[in-house]
Design a protein around this motif. Structure first.
Motif, PDB file in Angstrom:
ATOM      1  N   LEU A 161     -50.339 -10.448 -94.633  1.00  0.00           N
ATOM      2  CA  LEU A 161     -51.813 -11.435 -95.296  1.00  0.00           C
ATOM      3  C   LEU A 161     -50.796 -12.765 -95.281  1.00  0.00           C
ATOM      4  O   LEU A 161     -51.254 -13.396 -94.877  1.00  0.00           O
ATOM      5  CB  LEU A 161     -52.475 -10.694 -96.635  1.00  0.00           C
ATOM      6  CG  LEU A 161     -52.670  -9.782 -96.244  1.00  0.00           C
ATOM      7  CD1 LEU A 161     -53.189  -9.209 -97.987  1.00  0.00           C
ATOM      8  CD2 LEU A 161     -53.788 -10.248 -95.634  1.00  0.00           C
ATOM      9  N   LEU A 162     -49.603 -12.820 -95.702  1.00  0.00           N
ATOM     10  CA  LEU A 162     -49.163 -14.696 -95.793  1.00  0.00           C
ATOM     11  C   LEU A 162     -48.600 -14.875 -94.859  1.00  0.00           C
ATOM     12  O   LEU A 162     -48.861 -16.315 -94.342  1.00  0.00           O
ATOM     13  CB  LEU A 162     -47.780 -14.301 -96.613  1.00  0.00           C
ATOM     14  CG  LEU A 162     -48.302 -13.700 -98.450  1.00  0.00           C
ATOM     15  CD1 LEU A 162     -46.480 -13.979 -98.811  1.00  0.00           C
ATOM     16  CD2 LEU A 162     -49.000 -15.447 -98.902  1.00  0.00           C
ATOM     17  N   ILE A 171     -49.973 -14.221 -91.820  1.00  0.00           N
ATOM     18  CA  ILE A 171     -51.526 -14.425 -91.200  1.00  0.00           C
ATOM     19  C   ILE A 171     -52.000 -15.964 -92.006  1.00  0.00           C
ATOM     20  O   ILE A 171     -52.392 -16.704 -91.239  1.00  0.00           O
ATOM     21  CB  ILE A 171     -52.172 -13.557 -91.563  1.00  0.00           C
ATOM     22  CG1 ILE A 171     -52.342 -12.176 -90.627  1.00  0.00           C
ATOM     23  CG2 ILE A 171     -53.893 -14.274 -91.339  1.00  0.00           C
ATOM     24  CD1 ILE A 171     -53.539 -10.598 -90.514  1.00  0.00           C
ATOM     25  N   GLY A 172     -51.626 -15.985 -92.949  1.00  0.00           N
ATOM     26  CA  GLY A 172     -52.467 -17.559 -93.590  1.00  0.00           C
ATOM     27  C   GLY A 172     -51.488 -18.038 -93.192  1.00  0.00           C
ATOM     28  O   GLY A 172     -51.492 -19.051 -93.670  1.00  0.00           O
ATOM     29  N   GLY A 173     -50.529 -17.789 -92.873  1.00  0.00           N
ATOM     30  CA  GLY A 173     -49.362 -19.143 -92.332  1.00  0.00           C
ATOM     31  C   GLY A 173     -48.645 -19.676 -93.503  1.00  0.00           C
ATOM     32  O   GLY A 173     -47.973 -20.906 -93.243  1.00  0.00           O
ATOM     33  N   VAL A 193     -59.140  -8.190 -92.984  1.00  0.00           N
ATOM     34  CA  VAL A 193     -58.843  -9.490 -92.692  1.00  0.00           C
ATOM     35  C   VAL A 193     -57.847  -9.711 -91.278  1.00  0.00           C
ATOM     36  O   VAL A 193     -58.636 -10.881 -91.087  1.00  0.00           O
ATOM     37  CB  VAL A 193     -57.905  -9.607 -93.393  1.00  0.00           C
ATOM     38  CG1 VAL A 193     -57.654 -10.878 -93.976  1.00  0.00           C
ATOM     39  CG2 VAL A 193     -58.492  -9.667 -95.315  1.00  0.00           C
ATOM     40  N   THR A 241     -59.316 -12.840 -89.039  1.00  0.00           N
ATOM     41  CA  THR A 241     -58.524 -13.897 -88.323  1.00  0.00           C
ATOM     42  C   THR A 241     -58.734 -13.517 -87.118  1.00  0.00           C
ATOM     43  O   THR A 241     -58.550 -15.408 -86.417  1.00  0.00           O
ATOM     44  CB  THR A 241     -57.117 -13.690 -88.847  1.00  0.00           C
ATOM     45  OG1 THR A 241     -56.913 -13.211 -90.182  1.00  0.00           O
ATOM     46  CG2 THR A 241     -56.473 -14.554 -88.936  1.00  0.00           C
ATOM     47  N   VAL A 296     -57.005 -21.340 -93.057  1.00  0.00           N
ATOM     48  CA  VAL A 296     -55.841 -21.888 -93.721  1.00  0.00           C
ATOM     49  C   VAL A 296     -56.904 -21.044 -94.989  1.00  0.00           C
ATOM     50  O   VAL A 296     -55.809 -20.134 -95.398  1.00  0.00           O
ATOM     51  CB  VAL A 296     -55.943 -23.153 -94.176  1.00  0.00           C
ATOM     52  CG1 VAL A 296     -55.171 -22.998 -95.168  1.00  0.00           C
ATOM     53  CG2 VAL A 296     -55.758 -23.405 -92.723  1.00  0.00           C
ATOM     54  N   VAL A 348     -57.536 -16.169 -95.736  1.00  0.00           N
ATOM     55  CA  VAL A 348     -56.755 -14.777 -95.869  1.00  0.00           C
ATOM     56  C   VAL A 348     -56.307 -14.858 -97.114  1.00  0.00           C
ATOM     57  O   VAL A 348     -56.674 -14.262 -97.815  1.00  0.00           O
ATOM     58  CB  VAL A 348     -55.941 -15.215 -94.693  1.00  0.00           C
ATOM     59  CG1 VAL A 348     -54.595 -14.217 -95.115  1.00  0.00           C
ATOM     60  CG2 VAL A 348     -56.368 -14.812 -93.204  1.00  0.00           C
ATOM     61  N   PRO A 349     -55.869 -16.480 -97.387  1.00  0.00           N
ATOM     62  CA  PRO A 349     -55.793 -16.230 -98.876  1.00  0.00           C
ATOM     63  C   PRO A 349     -56.308 -15.459 -99.685  1.00  0.00           C
ATOM     64  O   PRO A 349     -56.396 -15.020-100.938  1.00  0.00           O
ATOM     65  CB  PRO A 349     -55.168 -17.388 -99.450  1.00  0.00           C
ATOM     66  CG  PRO A 349     -54.718 -17.942 -98.235  1.00  0.00           C
ATOM     67  CD  PRO A 349     -55.826 -17.203 -97.307  1.00  0.00           C
ATOM     68  N   ALA A 364     -56.573 -12.076 -99.314  1.00  0.00           N
ATOM     69  CA  ALA A 364     -55.562 -11.714-100.367  1.00  0.00           C
ATOM     70  C   ALA A 364     -55.494 -11.461-101.811  1.00  0.00           C
ATOM     71  O   ALA A 364     -55.323 -10.398-102.257  1.00  0.00           O
ATOM     72  CB  ALA A 364     -54.085 -12.622 -99.673  1.00  0.00           C
ATOM     73  N   LEU A 371     -57.614  -9.071-102.920  1.00  0.00           N
ATOM     74  CA  LEU A 371     -57.104  -7.581-102.573  1.00  0.00           C
ATOM     75  C   LEU A 371     -56.567  -7.521-103.918  1.00  0.00           C
ATOM     76  O   LEU A 371     -55.919  -6.514-104.282  1.00  0.00           O
ATOM     77  CB  LEU A 371     -56.454  -7.315-101.351  1.00  0.00           C
ATOM     78  CG  LEU A 371     -57.277  -7.142-100.327  1.00  0.00           C
ATOM     79  CD1 LEU A 371     -56.558  -6.818 -98.554  1.00  0.00           C
ATOM     80  CD2 LEU A 371     -58.554  -5.776-100.101  1.00  0.00           C
TER      81      LEU A 371
END
Lengths: 132, 383
Positions: A125-126, A128-130, B147, B151, B201, B204-205, B208, B211
């Motif tokens: 997940l991290l 993907i988030g860059g 997710v 993306t 950007v 996803v965070p 996350a 989740l």
């Protein structure tokens, strides 16, 4: 081993235990230990076909890995429970606590791959988030 | 002296006749018949699985062939066929996913019942922890897939928007809507920047965090993160909706005003040409009307084609997310039936995160659809 035999065996074992306790109280814990081991083995023997059926059921799906971990954890928990009960009945609470701690540690060790998998999802997940 | 003046005048007249008239005649013949070069660049951004479903005529350089293709893909039969074929694969995935989650919940229920028989509280707790981890692993894997799909959808949208900016600019400029072209390009560039720097950007965070909160809540029922989680979700969606609303309003207002201003300028030029140039002025007006019709035809074709392609790209992601959400909701009910309260909470949270992902995808796609609708409906300034 069917339930009728097990019940008859249990009643006989209790009667034997009462006679042994009256005859010589020192031998009573040994008999109790033998009876507990016998019933523990019987319980595990009757659980084995059920567990193997559930394993074949989950083996074809994508749950195989998780189910295996669960069954192993269940086995460890059952053995720990039986062993700590025997220790406690013999008046050895320290040994019972020790067995429980070892059992818990074994279960946690078994959970490590699962924790690793959760961490890898978090890492993905991290990434993907860059934020790698 | 008179002879020299006469020849000079004749030369100027010949030059006047030969240069502009021949050039404009060639231009008018081709306007509306050939697709702009940027169109092929736009088609390259369409995902392979969607491209396989499109008719060959859509990839032609001739606008009548492309228009035939657009007519075909905008027909009810084609749309229904395509939607059903895309839906078929998704329903299969949904059933597999639901079966996996239901199986995991059954295992969890068996484990919970087994742990209830343990006299030793600590061993029972360790076993419950292990069983919760196993369920969490299975569910988080599915949540991660959702997710990841979102993306990649944003990546596609970004590529499509990048290709759409020059295409739309060309189509606006061809119709004389230079100010509208600039407004549309700047609006879409802002949208692109927003997509790259905020949505891609933050999505996803955000997922996350949701989740992680849900996982912590499922692992330990004593931790109450529900209020914090709902605050994070509400604020994120509100911010996203607000920004997209501003972007949409700006895009619509700037493009419409630009188109009107171009129209006014072009009408003044046409009026001046019609009145000041005696014979050629009238034909210039007619010529511009023909060019305008051709440009309108191209805009309609490209605009409708782009809207349908965007919807076809959006559809699989949207349906997948809706089915994922349905799967979590059904599984939560199933968990409730089995008495797995921790798992139910986790599944409810996962369904809620899917809902927010659906909202983000829909909101971001609507801006592009708005930009394309403006292109289709914006009248050419030449007409």
């Amino acid at each position: 081993m069917n339930i009728l035999r097990i019940c008859m065996l249990a009643v006989t074992a209790v009667a034997l235990l009462l006679i042994v306790r009256r005859w010589n109280a020192d031998f009573a814990p040994l008999v109790r230990l033998g009876v507990t081991v016998l019933f523990g083995t019987a319980a595990l023997t009757s659980l084995t076909p059920l567990l193997s059926y559930l394993r074949t059921l989950t083996g074809d799906t994508g749950l195989g890995t998780y189910a295996d971990v669960l069954w192993k954890a269940l086995g460890i928990a059952l053995l720990t429970e039986i062993a700590s009960s025997i220790c406690r009945e013999c008046g050895e609470t320290g040994a019972a606590s020790g067995v429980e701690v070892i059992g818990k540690a074994q279960i946690l060790l078994l959970s490590l791959p699962l924790i690793n998998e959760i961490l890898s999802v978090a890492r993905d997940l991290l990434s993907i988030g860059g934020a790698e | 002296m008179k002879k020299r003046f006469f020849f000079g005048l004749l030369f100027c007249f010949c030059l006047l006749l030969s240069l502009p008239c021949s050039a404009s005649a060639e231009e008018t013949e081709t306007v509306g018949e050939r697709m702009p070069d940027e169109y092929s660049g736009f088609l390259e951004t369409i995902p392979e699985e969607i491209r396989e479903l499109l008719p060959d005529s859509l990839f032609s350089a001739d606008s009548p062939s492309v228009a035939d293709g657009v007519r075909e893909i905008s027909g009810g039969g084609y749309l229904l066929r395509t939607v059903l074929s895309l839906l078929g694969a998704d329903i299969g995935k949904f059933i597999r996913r639901f079966a996996t989650v239901a199986g995991m919940l059954l295992l969890s229920a068996v484990a919970a019942n087994a742990s209830a028989t343990f006299k030793s509280e600590s061993v029972g707790r360790a076993f419950r922890f292990c069983s919760s981890l196993a369920v969490l692993c299975a569910l988080l894997g599915e949540g991660y897939a959702a997710v990841s799909a979102v993306t990649s959808y944003f990546e596609r949208i970004r590529a499509m928007t990048t290709a759409m900016i020059p295409l739309m600019g060309t189509l606006y400029a061809m119709g004389g809507n230079v100010t509208a072209a600039v407004a549309s390009a700047s609006g879409l560039s802002l949208y692109l920047t927003f997509l790259e720097n905020f949505v891609a950007v933050s999505i996803v965070p955000f997922s996350a965090i949701c989740l992680a909160f849900a996982a912590v809540g499922a692992m330990d029922s004593g931790v109450r993160l529900g209020t914090l989680l709902s605050t994070v979700k509400k604020n994120y969606t509100t911010a996203l909706t607000f920004l997209m609303m501003i972007l949409g309003t700006m895009l619509a207002a700037q493009t419409t005003l630009g188109a009107r201003s171009d129209n006014l300028a072009m009408r003044s030029a046409k009026f001046a040409a019609g009145n000041l140039i005696p014979v050629v002025g009238g034909s210039v007006s007619e010529l511009l009307r023909t060019v305008s019709a051709g440009v309108g035809y191209l805009r309609g074709t490209v605009g409708i084609c782009a809207v349908i392609l965007l919807l076809l790209t959006l559809f699989p992601t949207l349906v997948d997310l809706l089915l994922v959400r349905l799967c979590w909701q059904l599984s939560a009910s199933f968990a409730d039936l089995l008495g797995c309260s921790g798992e139910k909470k986790l599944l409810d949270e996962l369904a809620s995160v899917s809902g927010y992902l659906i909202a983000a995808v829909s909101i971001c796609s609507s801006v592009l659809i708005l930009a394309l609708s403006l292109l289709i409906h914006c009248a050419s300034a030449l007409g």
